[in-house]
Design an enzyme around this catalytic site. Sequence first.
Site, PDB file in Angstrom:
ATOM      1  N   SER A  44       7.503   4.428   8.167  1.00 21.44           N
ATOM      2  CA  SER A  44       7.567   3.435   7.102  1.00 21.44           C
ATOM      3  C   SER A  44       6.307   2.583   7.072  1.00 21.44           C
ATOM      4  O   SER A  44       5.510   2.577   8.004  1.00 21.44           O
ATOM      5  CB  SER A  44       8.807   2.566   7.265  1.00 21.44           C
ATOM      6  OG  SER A  44       8.544   1.534   8.196  1.00 21.44           O
ATOM      7  N   LYS A  45       6.174   1.881   5.968  1.00 19.88           N
ATOM      8  CA  LYS A  45       5.009   1.020   5.785  1.00 19.88           C
ATOM      9  C   LYS A  45       4.861   0.029   6.925  1.00 19.88           C
ATOM     10  O   LYS A  45       3.770  -0.293   7.351  1.00 19.88           O
ATOM     11  CB  LYS A  45       5.151   0.238   4.483  1.00 19.88           C
ATOM     12  CG  LYS A  45       4.877   1.055   3.250  1.00 19.88           C
ATOM     13  CD  LYS A  45       5.025   0.200   2.006  1.00 19.88           C
ATOM     14  CE  LYS A  45       5.031   1.108   0.782  1.00 19.88           C
ATOM     15  NZ  LYS A  45       5.255   0.368  -0.452  1.00 19.88           N
ATOM     16  N   ARG A  46       6.008  -0.436   7.368  1.00 23.20           N
ATOM     17  CA  ARG A  46       5.973  -1.464   8.413  1.00 23.20           C
ATOM     18  C   ARG A  46       5.430  -0.941   9.737  1.00 23.20           C
ATOM     19  O   ARG A  46       5.097  -1.712  10.618  1.00 23.20           O
ATOM     20  CB  ARG A  46       7.369  -2.054   8.613  1.00 23.20           C
ATOM     21  CG  ARG A  46       7.745  -3.040   7.542  1.00 23.20           C
ATOM     22  CD  ARG A  46       9.158  -3.561   7.770  1.00 23.20           C
ATOM     23  NE  ARG A  46      10.155  -2.523   7.588  1.00 23.20           N
ATOM     24  CZ  ARG A  46      10.599  -2.111   6.389  1.00 23.20           C
ATOM     25  NH1 ARG A  46      10.121  -2.651   5.287  1.00 23.20           N
ATOM     26  NH2 ARG A  46      11.494  -1.163   6.299  1.00 23.20           N
ATOM     27  N   ASP A  47       5.345   0.381   9.866  1.00 23.68           N
ATOM     28  CA  ASP A  47       4.811   0.919  11.110  1.00 23.68           C
ATOM     29  C   ASP A  47       3.323   0.623  11.261  1.00 23.68           C
ATOM     30  O   ASP A  47       2.803   0.625  12.365  1.00 23.68           O
ATOM     31  CB  ASP A  47       5.059   2.431  11.191  1.00 23.68           C
ATOM     32  CG  ASP A  47       6.536   2.745  11.358  1.00 23.68           C
ATOM     33  OD1 ASP A  47       7.209   1.990  12.076  1.00 23.68           O
ATOM     34  OD2 ASP A  47       7.017   3.714  10.771  1.00 23.68           O
ATOM     35  N   PRO A  71       0.831  -1.204   0.000  1.00 20.45           N
ATOM     36  CA  PRO A  71       0.000   0.000   0.000  1.00 20.45           C
ATOM     37  C   PRO A  71       0.868   1.257   0.000  1.00 20.45           C
ATOM     38  O   PRO A  71       2.020   1.217   0.415  1.00 20.45           O
ATOM     39  CB  PRO A  71      -0.787  -0.119   1.300  1.00 20.45           C
ATOM     40  CG  PRO A  71       0.071  -0.965   2.178  1.00 20.45           C
ATOM     41  CD  PRO A  71       0.771  -1.929   1.275  1.00 20.45           C
TER      42      PRO A  71
END
Length: 506
Positions: free
Chosen positions: A263-266, A16
């Site tokens: 970041s996306k991983r957050d 996403p």
Amino acid sequence: MKKNVRVRFAPSPTGPLHIGGVRTALYNYLFAKKHGGKFILRIEDTDRNRFVEGAKEYIEESLEWCGIKIDESTNAGGNFGPYIQSERKDIYKKYINELIESGNAYYAFDTSDELDTLRKQYELEKKVFVYNSETRKRLKNSLTLSKEEVNTKLTNENFVVRFKIPENEQLIMNDVIRGEILINTNTLDDKILFKSDGMPTYHLANIIDDHLMEISHVIRGEEWLPSMPLHVLLYKAFGWENNMPEFAHLPLLLKPTGNGKLSKRDGDKLGFPVFPLFWKAPNGDTASGYKENGYFPDAFINFLSLLGWNSGTEQEIFSMEELIQAFSLEKVNKSGARFDHDKAKWFNNQYLQKKSDLELANLFSEELKEKGISSNIGYITEIVSLIKERAGFVNELWSQSFFFFEKPTEYDKKIIKKRWKEGIGEKLKNIVLIIDNLSNFSRDNIHDSVIKYIEDNELNMGQIMNSMRVSLVGSASGPDLFRIIELLGKQETIDRINIAIEKVNK
RNA sequence: GGCCCGUUCGUCUAGUGGACUAGGACGCCAGGUUUUCAUCCUGGAAACAGGGGUUCAAUGCCCCUACGGGCUACCA
């Protein structure tokens, strides 16, 4: 602005789009529209291993929700397609050959394993391995091997193509936001331009596409600043430096606390969404989005626009049109911006207050339908006008107004203890009588009659009012009591007070 | 480690050598309004990273240090 402005947003479909990406897209869009230019969406999917199903669609839907309109893309069309890099393979092949022939690039046959080993060796000696003008003389590539050897390897082995970084050149580059940037080419490494799987790397594809698509301004995140020299050198190697785009490297969005960029991983770990829309990955993982959290797209965009940019005036609320008018790259900040969820909420609240009662009532009405409640829009509009200033989000409207649609099921114990004193039941019964006898059931008339009763009998205002309120809504807080009574209607009010007297006195 | 970029209230920021007693916003605190809570109104605390220069004058220009960030893959 002499040349036609053409900017691109070029995400890679690896998942996403996160809010940092949305902001990059937004700044590109604002800049393009400000100068009457085009906003192009190009999908950079040269890494097939990281391709994620649904990501491209997610990116397009997100931009649409945000009100960022795409002028050229696979869906929107345009004369510079294809707009997806995996469909441009042949183009890249042609240009990489050109670079090899001109001596600006060379074949390299070192395997990943060999290079890894080398890196580890260097590390042991506390040195850093760089594939550059020094080390390339000792490695397996078309600069060190004979023509025959190269030809044999080319047919029998995997190979990559590397860029031959010129030796010891002082590069002076310009960034619209940061000004002059100086670097010596000796600090650069011979980056891979073409991978052994027949795909170009980001660097090669990016330069070729930007050139062919006649991109005038490259506006991207600061994480790309270190590769700007490579890109400039590539433009020069191709002989395109005279119509090289201008570069603008945007400051990064940082985590609200702690270290590093957002970041996306957050995901949702930080207590707020990092994505515009709800996302469900092919593997089933999900992440929440601003849309589903009740944010208005214009509020979301307004908030994001101010993270790294400022108009220089004290205006904070901007419509998209106003942002376009006010935007300029020169006013973009240089340093990273920490994300502030409280301020995001404040913006949404501002936008909610600006909406008309009817508009909000329509949104609220949809929510009510999901709860199986249908009510006429006029009534809902009345309720919304009463409670909207107490809500920051449409999805908070229900908790502020549920009592208009159903009787309270419990009464706040603290308030009962504090206000529901001995004999209050009798007094409430008198009030029920007063209310029952009212012929003019308007807010003011109800108010005057009840207040008169309290004053005539020298009763405790707080006790009576709070007892009435808790009977009607279950708690001690809420909007004007007499407006509530007016909206509930005579019979419902009487019923609720009677039920409360019975339940509480038990 | 190397290279590059940055540094104004807790956070987002205004500020382009004299207009700075450094302004606004979010958040926080206090008071007022309100039957209550929220809203709203008024007020308050809160910052130029440190050190050297340049200059009549430095938040602003230069240098150093510190700190923060990014990059350092056949990822983008």
